[in-house]
Design a protein around this motif. Sequence first.
Motif, short mmCIF file in Angstrom:
data_model
loop_
_atom_site.label_atom_id
_atom_site.label_comp_id
_atom_site.label_asym_id
_atom_site.label_seq_id
_atom_site.Cartn_x
_atom_site.Cartn_y
_atom_site.Cartn_z
N ALA A 232 0.24 9.60 -20.19
CA ALA A 232 1.66 9.50 -19.86
C ALA A 232 1.83 8.79 -18.52
O ALA A 232 0.95 8.84 -17.66
N PRO A 233 2.95 8.10 -18.32
CA PRO A 233 3.20 7.45 -17.03
C PRO A 233 3.26 8.49 -15.91
O PRO A 233 3.92 9.51 -16.04
N THR A 234 2.54 8.23 -14.82
CA THR A 234 2.56 9.09 -13.64
C THR A 234 2.55 8.20 -12.40
O THR A 234 2.46 6.97 -12.50
N VAL A 235 2.60 8.83 -11.23
CA VAL A 235 2.54 8.07 -9.97
C VAL A 235 1.17 7.44 -9.77
O VAL A 235 1.00 6.59 -8.89
N LEU A 236 0.19 7.82 -10.58
CA LEU A 236 -1.17 7.27 -10.47
C LEU A 236 -1.39 6.09 -11.39
O LEU A 236 -2.35 5.33 -11.19
N LYS A 237 -0.57 5.93 -12.39
CA LYS A 237 -0.80 4.94 -13.43
C LYS A 237 -0.08 3.63 -13.11
O LYS A 237 1.08 3.63 -12.71
N GLY A 238 -0.78 2.53 -13.29
CA GLY A 238 -0.20 1.23 -13.02
C GLY A 238 0.80 0.80 -14.08
O GLY A 238 0.79 1.31 -15.21
N GLU A 239 1.64 -0.14 -13.72
CA GLU A 239 2.61 -0.68 -14.66
C GLU A 239 2.04 -1.94 -15.32
O GLU A 239 0.98 -2.44 -14.93
N GLU A 240 2.75 -2.44 -16.30
CA GLU A 240 2.30 -3.63 -17.01
C GLU A 240 2.12 -4.80 -16.04
O GLU A 240 2.96 -5.06 -15.19
N GLY A 241 1.01 -5.50 -16.17
CA GLY A 241 0.73 -6.64 -15.31
C GLY A 241 0.04 -6.30 -14.01
O GLY A 241 -0.13 -7.17 -13.15
N THR A 242 -0.39 -5.04 -13.85
CA THR A 242 -1.04 -4.65 -12.59
C THR A 242 -2.32 -5.42 -12.32
O THR A 242 -2.73 -5.58 -11.17
N GLU A 243 -2.96 -5.94 -13.39
CA GLU A 243 -4.20 -6.69 -13.20
C GLU A 243 -3.98 -8.00 -12.45
O GLU A 243 -4.93 -8.57 -11.89
N PHE A 244 -2.74 -8.48 -12.43
CA PHE A 244 -2.44 -9.75 -11.76
C PHE A 244 -1.92 -9.55 -10.33
O PHE A 244 -1.73 -10.53 -9.62
N ARG A 245 -1.68 -8.32 -9.94
CA ARG A 245 -1.11 -8.07 -8.62
C ARG A 245 -2.19 -8.01 -7.54
O ARG A 245 -3.35 -7.69 -7.83
N PRO A 246 -1.82 -8.29 -6.30
CA PRO A 246 -2.81 -8.20 -5.20
C PRO A 246 -3.38 -6.79 -5.10
O PRO A 246 -2.68 -5.80 -5.35
N LYS A 247 -4.64 -6.71 -4.73
CA LYS A 247 -5.31 -5.42 -4.57
C LYS A 247 -5.74 -5.24 -3.12
O LYS A 247 -6.06 -6.21 -2.42
N ARG A 248 -5.72 -4.00 -2.70
CA ARG A 248 -6.20 -3.66 -1.35
C ARG A 248 -7.42 -2.75 -1.49
O ARG A 248 -7.45 -1.86 -2.35
N PHE A 249 -8.40 -3.00 -0.65
CA PHE A 249 -9.64 -2.22 -0.66
C PHE A 249 -9.68 -1.39 0.61
O PHE A 249 -9.74 -1.93 1.72
N VAL A 250 -9.62 -0.07 0.46
CA VAL A 250 -9.68 0.83 1.61
C VAL A 250 -10.86 1.77 1.41
O VAL A 250 -11.25 2.08 0.27
#
Length: 496
Positions: A232-250
């Motif tokens: 189910a959608p939660t605050v942890l789950k990405g939305e459609e197209g998340t693979e194309f968005r910038p990522k941050r490594f912490v």
Amino acid sequence: MEEGGSVAEEEDEPVSPTGRLFREPNFRCHIVSVFGLAAPVDLPALRAGVAATLARHPRFSSVQVLNEFEKDARPKWVRTAVNVDDHIIVPELDPAATSSNPDKALEDYVASLSTRAMDHSIPLWEIHVLDFPTAEAAAAVALRVHHSVGDGVSMLSLFMACTRSASDPGALPSLPPRRRRWPLVSSSTGAAALDAVVALAMWAVSLLVLAWHTVVDVACFVATAVGLLGDAPTVLKGEEGTEFRPKRFVNRTLSLDDVKFVKNALSCTVNDVLLGITSAALSRYYFRKTGERLSGESDRQSITVRSAVLVNLRPTPGIQALASMMESGKHNGSSWGNKIGYMLIPFHLAKHDDPIEYVRRATKVARRKKSSMESVFTFWSGDMVLKLFGIKAAAALCYGMFTNTTLSFSNMVGPTEQVLFCGNPIVYIAPGTYGHPHALTVHYQSYMNTVKLVLTVDESRFPDCHQLLDDFAESLRLIREAASRKSDKAHDGTAG
């Protein structure tokens, strides 16, 4: 001529099925590993060391070539000349930024790599030199590699083959011995001491359990891949197209001794503890963000999210074999590439009064997964889909598996001693990956007496990713304290 040696005359090798998958638009996956160094970078030494090691490896000196005139053309690895200067990148950074907030400057630069395409006309790897001090290191280098070149386990082993022991600069580093992954019968059964008939019966039962668990897991995997079963959608789950968005490594450094203390106190494994810490941290983050309250007894209710775990099924060459491979510039019979299966592991988000309960639940999940051949069958079924229906169908199934789960999880074991890279002692190893359709990837990497926690996040989904790091650190602290109290009570009871 290829720097570091001539191009080996070997037959062109086809790109593996998984490697072909990583060429698809929705799976342009890359591995980014940051290595903290104890001294400023000696660029000439780095250049010479890379030319003598990585640049000689068959995969790191090959490009992918597709003959479009062939029927059913498939890409192949073709050896090419390597110009090391094309692969070692020294960026021009703002001195004010690197001096005022060096940790953020390093983090921002590594994050920017997720927005830059790689040049496919040359071998698919880069080393970025970030020669300024941060809180944990005197300098850093970031290695970016296209995932089609190899899986994470192979990459770590290869990098270790490029290093030397800090205590003996002429020797390769030592790695912990590998444990068997999926035993059919636990060594604790004491079969050698049992009657042969009883031992045979136990083996038969364990085989039946293995078969049943595998059938159930593969069925759930297929249902997930085709969209019949999804988180189910939660605050942890990405939305459609998340693979194309910038990522941050912490990242955050955790104590391996604390993790081992919990492991010993609860008689489980290091991986069980890391799974429990992850479950506890995600629970803290989820309930703080949503403000939700579970009705009734909190320990008996939970929300479940699932993680996709990639399992390397190819026997990884030892670092001695990899060192020989780079010295000769040939495979020498050693296997290399991507041969990956998948497992789906549930994380239970709950509010437990006893922090140890997170580890107990994780241990049950891990033991259940150890009695299944899910990863083997998912690899085999994916390979069959590719052969029967083509790469597009295989990519669609894999994409469905990722989009219908919530996060990715991995855990790798590194050297137990400090190592040198081109003469520089390494103080930490922080690997990450991007390009797959998850907004959150959790990665643990052990090195010496530490565990480096690395989170790869979709910045738009996790603008407070550093607070999520705090949740992991706090979860380990609470679990460690609870395990200490448990040990003290057990000791007092024994003493009494």
